[in-house]
Scaffold this motif. Structure first.
Motif, short mmCIF file in Angstrom:
data_model
loop_
_atom_site.label_atom_id
_atom_site.label_comp_id
_atom_site.label_asym_id
_atom_site.label_seq_id
_atom_site.Cartn_x
_atom_site.Cartn_y
_atom_site.Cartn_z
N LEU A 30 40.87 42.64 46.04
CA LEU A 30 40.43 43.50 44.75
C LEU A 30 39.80 45.20 44.70
N ASN A 31 40.54 45.05 43.42
CA ASN A 31 40.08 47.04 43.29
C ASN A 31 38.84 47.28 42.85
N SER A 32 38.93 48.45 41.74
CA SER A 32 37.12 48.91 40.92
C SER A 32 37.81 48.67 39.08
N GLN A 33 38.54 48.12 39.26
CA GLN A 33 38.86 47.36 37.82
C GLN A 33 37.67 46.60 37.36
N LYS A 34 37.21 46.43 35.82
CA LYS A 34 36.12 45.83 36.39
C LYS A 34 36.76 44.35 35.27
N ILE A 35 37.90 44.15 35.80
CA ILE A 35 38.31 42.61 34.87
C ILE A 35 40.12 42.81 35.69
N THR A 36 39.80 41.60 36.49
CA THR A 36 41.22 40.72 37.37
C THR A 36 41.19 39.88 36.89
N ILE A 37 42.92 39.96 37.26
CA ILE A 37 43.03 38.99 36.12
C ILE A 37 44.11 37.97 37.63
N LEU A 38 43.68 37.26 38.22
CA LEU A 38 45.32 36.45 39.11
C LEU A 38 46.06 35.29 38.96
N GLU A 39 46.94 35.00 38.52
CA GLU A 39 47.65 34.17 37.44
C GLU A 39 48.61 33.34 38.36
N GLY A 40 48.79 32.07 38.20
CA GLY A 40 49.73 31.27 39.25
C GLY A 40 48.59 30.77 40.27
N VAL A 41 47.74 30.83 40.53
CA VAL A 41 47.05 30.39 41.71
C VAL A 41 48.14 29.19 42.36
N GLU A 42 49.14 28.15 41.26
CA GLU A 42 49.26 27.30 42.37
C GLU A 42 50.71 27.72 42.96
N VAL A 43 50.63 28.48 43.13
CA VAL A 43 51.70 29.06 43.66
C VAL A 43 52.29 30.16 44.77
N TRP A 44 50.66 30.61 45.13
CA TRP A 44 50.09 31.24 46.02
C TRP A 44 49.59 29.86 46.57
N VAL A 45 49.16 29.03 46.40
CA VAL A 45 48.55 27.69 46.69
C VAL A 45 49.70 27.26 47.81
N ARG A 46 51.07 27.55 47.04
CA ARG A 46 51.90 26.37 47.73
C ARG A 46 52.76 28.12 49.02
N ASP A 89 42.27 45.74 24.83
CA ASP A 89 41.26 46.99 24.42
C ASP A 89 40.58 47.18 25.80
N HIS A 90 40.86 46.89 26.90
CA HIS A 90 39.84 46.81 28.39
C HIS A 90 40.73 47.55 29.24
N GLU A 91 40.63 48.01 30.01
CA GLU A 91 41.56 48.25 31.49
C GLU A 91 41.15 47.51 32.70
N HIS A 92 41.96 47.17 33.29
CA HIS A 92 42.43 45.11 33.68
C HIS A 92 43.29 45.29 34.35
N SER A 93 43.49 44.82 36.26
CA SER A 93 45.14 44.16 36.77
C SER A 93 44.47 43.16 36.68
N TRP A 94 46.18 42.68 36.68
CA TRP A 94 46.34 41.53 36.38
C TRP A 94 47.73 41.46 36.86
N TYR A 95 47.66 40.50 38.08
CA TYR A 95 48.25 39.98 39.19
C TYR A 95 49.00 38.35 38.25
N SER A 96 50.30 38.64 39.08
CA SER A 96 50.63 37.13 38.67
C SER A 96 51.95 36.34 39.45
N SER A 97 52.14 35.54 40.18
CA SER A 97 52.42 35.37 41.33
C SER A 97 54.22 34.30 41.30
N TYR A 98 53.89 34.48 39.46
CA TYR A 98 55.23 34.18 39.21
C TYR A 98 56.62 35.62 39.20
N LYS A 99 55.87 36.88 39.39
CA LYS A 99 55.99 38.39 39.20
C LYS A 99 56.34 37.92 40.43
#
Length: 142
Positions: free
Chosen positions: A41-57, A24-34
């Motif tokens: 970060l941009n102007s989206q109200k909700i931003t999701i960063l998925e796969g933190v452990e991959v970015w750490v690696r 129901d909401h505009e958002h940005s979703w970024y995934s290290s798995y992809k």
């Protein structure tokens, strides 16, 4: 900032989608798995960063562990600043718990596991909310 962790394939992403009503909401979703990069970060109200452990690696492969942790601490400061600029902004970080089980034999894998643990400690410290998801069920830690 909201940090969500738990085992691999335990429903973290689905839980976040439901929790934030992302259909129901505009958002940005970024995934290290992809193979997404850590975004600016941009102007989206909700931003999701998925796969933190991959970015750490990825970071630990290019710089020493102490510098890697400092880089993540710097990112956390930037993210908190981004959130503070607009009360409607929310950053949700999703990271799989890789601390359970057998300690890896390879030094590179042990370093990744250790650094991920340190980064997660920093994320938990900075986050206003922390949830652990096991089998689709959440437990709020903070």
């Amino acid at each position: 900032m909201h940090f969500v962790t738990g085992g691999a394939f335990n429903g973290k992403s689905n839980w976040v989608r439901k929790q934030y009503h992302l259909d129901d909401h505009e958002h940005s979703w970024y995934s290290s798995y992809k193979e997404d990069e850590i975004p600016v970060l941009n102007s989206q109200k909700i931003t999701i960063l998925e796969g933190v452990e991959v970015w750490v690696r990825q970071v630990t492969r290019s710089i020493p562990a102490d510098e890697s942790r400092e880089k993540w601490q710097s990112l956390v400061r930037e993210w908190l600043k981004w959130e503070s600029e607009d009360r409607q902004r929310k950053l949700v970080l999703i990271g799989s718990d890789i601390s359970k089980g057998i300690v890896p034999i390879a030094a590179e894998d042990r370093l990744w596991r250790d650094t991920t643990g340190w980064v997660y400690q920093d994320l938990v410290s900075a986050a206003e909310r922390v949830d652990v998801i096991w089998y689709g069920i959440s437990q709020t830690l903070k």
